[in-house]
Design a protein around this motif. Structure first.
Motif, mmCIF file in Angstrom:
data_model
loop_
_atom_site.group_PDB
_atom_site.id
_atom_site.type_symbol
_atom_site.label_atom_id
_atom_site.label_comp_id
_atom_site.label_asym_id
_atom_site.label_seq_id
_atom_site.Cartn_x
_atom_site.Cartn_y
_atom_site.Cartn_z
ATOM 1 N N LEU A 135 42.236 30.071 39.427
ATOM 2 C CA LEU A 135 42.299 29.166 38.275
ATOM 3 C C LEU A 135 42.006 30.012 37.045
ATOM 4 C CD1 LEU A 135 40.496 27.443 40.719
ATOM 5 C CD2 LEU A 135 41.415 25.676 39.238
ATOM 6 N N LEU A 136 42.967 30.085 36.156
ATOM 7 C CA LEU A 136 42.916 31.053 35.062
ATOM 8 C C LEU A 136 42.811 30.301 33.742
ATOM 9 C CD1 LEU A 136 45.837 33.246 36.484
ATOM 10 C CD2 LEU A 136 43.374 33.498 36.915
ATOM 11 N N TYR A 137 41.610 30.343 33.166
ATOM 12 C CA TYR A 137 41.355 29.535 31.972
ATOM 13 C C TYR A 137 41.340 30.398 30.711
ATOM 14 C CZ TYR A 137 38.798 26.792 28.528
ATOM 15 O OH TYR A 137 38.423 26.155 27.370
ATOM 16 N N ALA A 181 33.010 29.153 54.912
ATOM 17 C CA ALA A 181 34.358 29.141 54.322
ATOM 18 C C ALA A 181 35.086 30.441 54.649
ATOM 19 C CB ALA A 181 34.262 28.975 52.805
ATOM 20 N N THR A 182 36.377 30.334 54.821
ATOM 21 C CA THR A 182 37.169 31.544 55.106
ATOM 22 C C THR A 182 38.188 31.834 54.001
ATOM 23 O OG1 THR A 182 38.786 30.266 56.352
ATOM 24 C CG2 THR A 182 36.955 31.231 57.598
ATOM 25 N N ARG A 183 38.359 30.868 53.091
ATOM 26 C CA ARG A 183 39.318 31.064 52.000
ATOM 27 C C ARG A 183 38.631 30.695 50.690
ATOM 28 N NH1 ARG A 183 44.203 27.870 52.749
ATOM 29 N NH2 ARG A 183 45.326 29.581 51.777
ATOM 30 N N PHE A 184 39.106 31.272 49.605
ATOM 31 C CA PHE A 184 38.352 31.157 48.359
ATOM 32 C C PHE A 184 39.228 30.859 47.147
ATOM 33 C CE2 PHE A 184 36.112 33.781 51.327
ATOM 34 C CZ PHE A 184 34.866 33.168 51.340
ATOM 35 N N ALA A 185 38.630 30.115 46.229
ATOM 36 C CA ALA A 185 39.245 29.898 44.921
ATOM 37 C C ALA A 185 38.422 30.673 43.897
ATOM 38 C CB ALA A 185 39.236 28.410 44.579
ATOM 39 N N LEU A 186 39.085 31.455 43.049
ATOM 40 C CA LEU A 186 38.392 32.215 42.006
ATOM 41 C C LEU A 186 38.661 31.554 40.663
ATOM 42 C CD1 LEU A 186 39.391 35.896 42.984
ATOM 43 C CD2 LEU A 186 37.540 34.486 43.904
ATOM 44 N N LEU A 187 37.596 31.315 39.916
ATOM 45 C CA LEU A 187 37.768 30.739 38.584
ATOM 46 C C LEU A 187 37.548 31.834 37.548
ATOM 47 C CD1 LEU A 187 38.167 28.554 36.533
ATOM 48 C CD2 LEU A 187 35.874 27.732 36.936
ATOM 49 N N ALA A 194 36.166 27.693 49.456
ATOM 50 C CA ALA A 194 34.960 27.644 48.617
ATOM 51 C C ALA A 194 35.246 28.325 47.276
ATOM 52 C CB ALA A 194 33.802 28.333 49.326
ATOM 53 N N LEU A 195 34.432 28.004 46.298
ATOM 54 C CA LEU A 195 34.691 28.395 44.904
ATOM 55 C C LEU A 195 33.782 29.549 44.476
ATOM 56 C CD1 LEU A 195 35.959 27.776 42.073
ATOM 57 C CD2 LEU A 195 34.161 26.046 41.786
ATOM 58 N N VAL A 196 34.371 30.529 43.805
ATOM 59 C CA VAL A 196 33.608 31.667 43.283
ATOM 60 C C VAL A 196 33.605 31.610 41.755
ATOM 61 C CG1 VAL A 196 33.443 34.189 43.148
ATOM 62 C CG2 VAL A 196 34.212 33.089 45.280
ATOM 63 N N LEU A 197 32.399 31.571 41.190
ATOM 64 C CA LEU A 197 32.228 31.524 39.741
ATOM 65 C C LEU A 197 31.473 32.771 39.301
ATOM 66 C CD1 LEU A 197 30.912 27.846 39.729
ATOM 67 C CD2 LEU A 197 33.141 28.570 38.888
ATOM 68 N N CYS A 209 38.392 33.082 30.647
ATOM 69 C CA CYS A 209 38.684 34.014 29.539
ATOM 70 C C CYS A 209 38.805 35.443 30.059
ATOM 71 C CB CYS A 209 37.606 33.862 28.459
ATOM 72 S SG CYS A 209 37.905 34.818 26.980
ATOM 73 N N SER A 210 37.828 36.295 29.775
ATOM 74 C CA SER A 210 37.929 37.689 30.217
ATOM 75 C C SER A 210 37.896 37.813 31.736
ATOM 76 C CB SER A 210 36.785 38.524 29.615
ATOM 77 O OG SER A 210 35.538 37.984 30.034
ATOM 78 N N GLY A 211 37.519 36.731 32.412
ATOM 79 C CA GLY A 211 37.516 36.747 33.871
ATOM 80 C C GLY A 211 38.899 36.554 34.476
ATOM 81 N N VAL A 212 39.902 36.276 33.641
ATOM 82 C CA VAL A 212 41.254 36.028 34.168
ATOM 83 C C VAL A 212 41.857 37.271 34.835
ATOM 84 C CG1 VAL A 212 43.630 35.568 33.448
ATOM 85 C CG2 VAL A 212 41.799 34.005 32.780
ATOM 86 N N PRO A 213 41.953 38.411 34.129
ATOM 87 C CA PRO A 213 42.525 39.587 34.814
ATOM 88 C C PRO A 213 41.665 40.037 35.986
ATOM 89 C CG PRO A 213 41.690 40.174 32.612
ATOM 90 C CD PRO A 213 41.676 38.688 32.704
ATOM 91 N N GLN A 214 40.379 39.823 35.908
ATOM 92 C CA GLN A 214 39.491 40.210 37.007
ATOM 93 C C GLN A 214 39.768 39.360 38.248
ATOM 94 O OE1 GLN A 214 35.821 39.596 34.843
ATOM 95 N NE2 GLN A 214 35.761 41.716 34.124
ATOM 96 N N SER A 215 40.007 38.067 38.038
ATOM 97 C CA SER A 215 40.322 37.179 39.160
ATOM 98 C C SER A 215 41.654 37.566 39.793
ATOM 99 C CB SER A 215 40.393 35.723 38.686
ATOM 100 O OG SER A 215 39.162 35.321 38.165
ATOM 101 N N VAL A 216 42.627 37.870 38.946
ATOM 102 C CA VAL A 216 43.953 38.241 39.466
ATOM 103 C C VAL A 216 43.848 39.533 40.281
ATOM 104 C CG1 VAL A 216 46.280 38.986 38.806
ATOM 105 C CG2 VAL A 216 45.202 37.044 37.634
#
Lengths: 248, 288
Positions: free
Chosen positions: B131-133, B102-108, B29-32, B111-118
């Protein structure tokens, strides 16, 4: 309890206004008001695609939310507030409520629907020109890829549907008199002289028009200064709704 | 598809909207979350549109405001901002897990959310994909030359333009000398290497790492393989995309459609390529 329903503006202006509404809502709630914030159908986090948004629908939604707020039974008074097109929505909704609102607060309301529409359309192309810089001038494919097709309109990522375009001209003509129904109204605007005809025909409404004293561009696409809150508007709103200002 | 807005997190201070497809949802599932300071609906309501598009392909999502952003409360905890963001993202995964199974996740990360997702992906083994935009500054010499060429073409070769270019060249040379002399240059390189190493460690763990960039005015990114070239050996196993005709905040509706289609395809391709430990390095996808 005095309930206040906050009516959103349209499109990018609604995105930009979110922080103002959040801070305003918190301040009003801390002062003892019940505050309702919501997204119209086809906008924000509500159901519906962008194409579903139009002015009449927004007014209907505002009326529905205000009636729902009355039905909750906590409110003894109810007021409506809106920024830009949200101000126009609040004004139009006020005349359709079973129990008219006590106060209307309009932040830079749209006075001329046709001119507003022109501004939305021209702002779109100007913004694209700026953000793509040198490329925009020399790459026709880029323009084709980003401008709406012939006969379609959009503004900063939000569609301007046929219904919305028609209703802006129909419901908000420049010369139209005051359409609100309430005891007190406060309009903060950069166009004080243009509101003279509202003051002349406000009827039983005590309408106060004041200089907005703000240069904020609510429709810009730039991320710079996105979170913007003119605190003097919040202070004036609190004083107005609490009846402690000289204007109510 | 059905959507539900809710309060969640230990303090019930986070505000989010879960979007769940009809029928059986996919396991991923996707986290925005916030793009800059824009609240959870995303720039131009993009997250709402993306969430509904993914739901139509069987993928659940949550779009939410981090503590102190949008409609969420300020955090009452004493942790630093970076740690708090990771806690918030993990709370969002918990909530989405409850809502969709869902048991696994995709983080989008936008911009400034890139280091936070990592950072969240490093902390939580449930993250299957990041997914790092538009979150990296990855200029190459070729990118600088191409941008200069575009500017020359746009402004022409008149005398006035030549004078302008001479002035700019002098300014650029002075700026370049200052940059070389600045101690922060080494620090910046070190920070960048650390970030790249983090991506590599995620990939080694089986996380699908996708780096996506927008063409915008070409000043940062202007050709398809730029990010891959700039990352050198760290690029191995990562997926890259370049959206040539879109700007950073996806202003036009066509740009939004391109972006949503690209993200959708990346997510669905990863879903099909599951069993991450054995998955081959995914192919480069590009929409230019």
């Amino acid at each position: 309890m005095h309930a206040v329903v906050l009516c959103n503006p349209f499109g990018q202006e609604a995105i930009r206004a979110h922080r103002l509404y959040r801070v305003l809502g918190d301040r009003l709630a801390a002062a003892g008001f019940e505050v309702v914030r919501f997204d119209y159908f086809g906008s924000g986090d509500s159901a519906g695609d962008d194409e579903a948004f139009d002015l009449l629908g927004a007014v209907n939604d505002a009326v529905g939310v205000a009636e729902w707020t009355w039905a909750r039974g906590h409110a003894t008074r109810l007021s409506l507030l809106g920024l830009r097109l949200g101000g126009s929505v609040a004004m139009l909704a006020s005349s359709r409520l079973t129990t008219p609102p006590s106060h209307l607060v309009l932040f830079e309301p749209v006075l001329d629907g046709a001119r507003y529409l022109e501004q939305l359309v021209s702002n779109n192309e100007r913004t694209l020109t700026e953000i793509f810089g040198s490329r925009w001038k020399i790459d026709p494919n880029l323009r084709v890829r980003n401008l709406p097709p012939e006969g379609e309109y959009e503004s900063l990522g939000f569609v301007l549907g046929q219904g919305l375009r028609h209703q802006l001209g129909e419901l908000l003509p420049m010369a139209r008199p005051w359409q609100g129904r309430c005891a007190y109204a406060l309009a903060l605007t950069r166009e004080v002289p243009q509101l003279a005809h509202w003051q002349a025909c406000a009827g039983s409404t005590r309408l106060n028009v004041r200089e907005a004293a703000s240069e904020i561009d609510w429709a810009t696409n730039s991320a710079v200064n996105t979170a913007i809150v003119p605190m003097h508007w919040i202070e004036q709103t609190l004083e107005f709704l609490q009846g402690t200002s000289a204007y109510a | 598809m059905h959507e539900r807005s809710m309060l969640f997190g230990d303090d019930q201070g986070l505000v989010g909207t879960v979007c769940v497809p009809d029928g059986t949802a996919r396991d991923v599932a996707l986290v925005l979350f916030n793009a800059g300071v824009v609240h959870r609906v995303g720039p131009h309501r993009l997250h709402v549109k993306l969430a509904r598009e993914m739901a139509s392909h069987g993928m659940a999502s949550i779009r939410f405001d981090l503590h102190g952003m949008g409609d969420s409360l300020r955090s009452g905890m004493t942790t630093g901002h970076g740690e708090q963001v990771v806690l918030d993202l993990r709370a969002a995964m918990d909530e989405l897990q409850r809502a969709s199974g869902a048991t696994r996740f995709a983080l989008l990360g936008f911009c400034s959310g890139v280091p936070q997702s990592v950072a969240a992906a490093l902390a939580d083994p449930r993250v299957a994909s990041v997914l790092l935009y538009d979150g990296f500054a990855l200029k190459t010499r070729r990118a600088r030359m191409r941008y200069l060429g575009i500017r020359f073409r746009a402004h022409g070769f008149t005398l006035a333009a030549m004078r302008l270019w001479m002035r700019r060249a002098v300014q650029a040379a002075a700026e370049s000398m200052r940059r070389v002399a600045a101690p922060s240059r080494a620090e910046a390189k070190s920070a960048r290497d650390t970030a790249f190493a983090q991506l590599r460690s995620l990939r080694e763990r089986g996380v699908d790492v996708v780096v996506l960039a927008a063409g915008s005015d070409y000043s940062e990114f202007n050709y398809r393989d730029q990010a891959r070239e700039a990352m050198g050996p760290y690029a191995e196993g990562l997926r890259f995309g370049f959206l040539d005709a879109v700007d950073h905040v996806l202003t036009s509706r066509k740009a939004q459609q391109d972006y949503i289609a690209w993200i959708r395809n990346a997510l669905l391709q990863q879903a099909q390529a599951e069993t991450p430990a054995q998955a081959p390095a995914p192919t480069l996808m590009c929409n230019s």
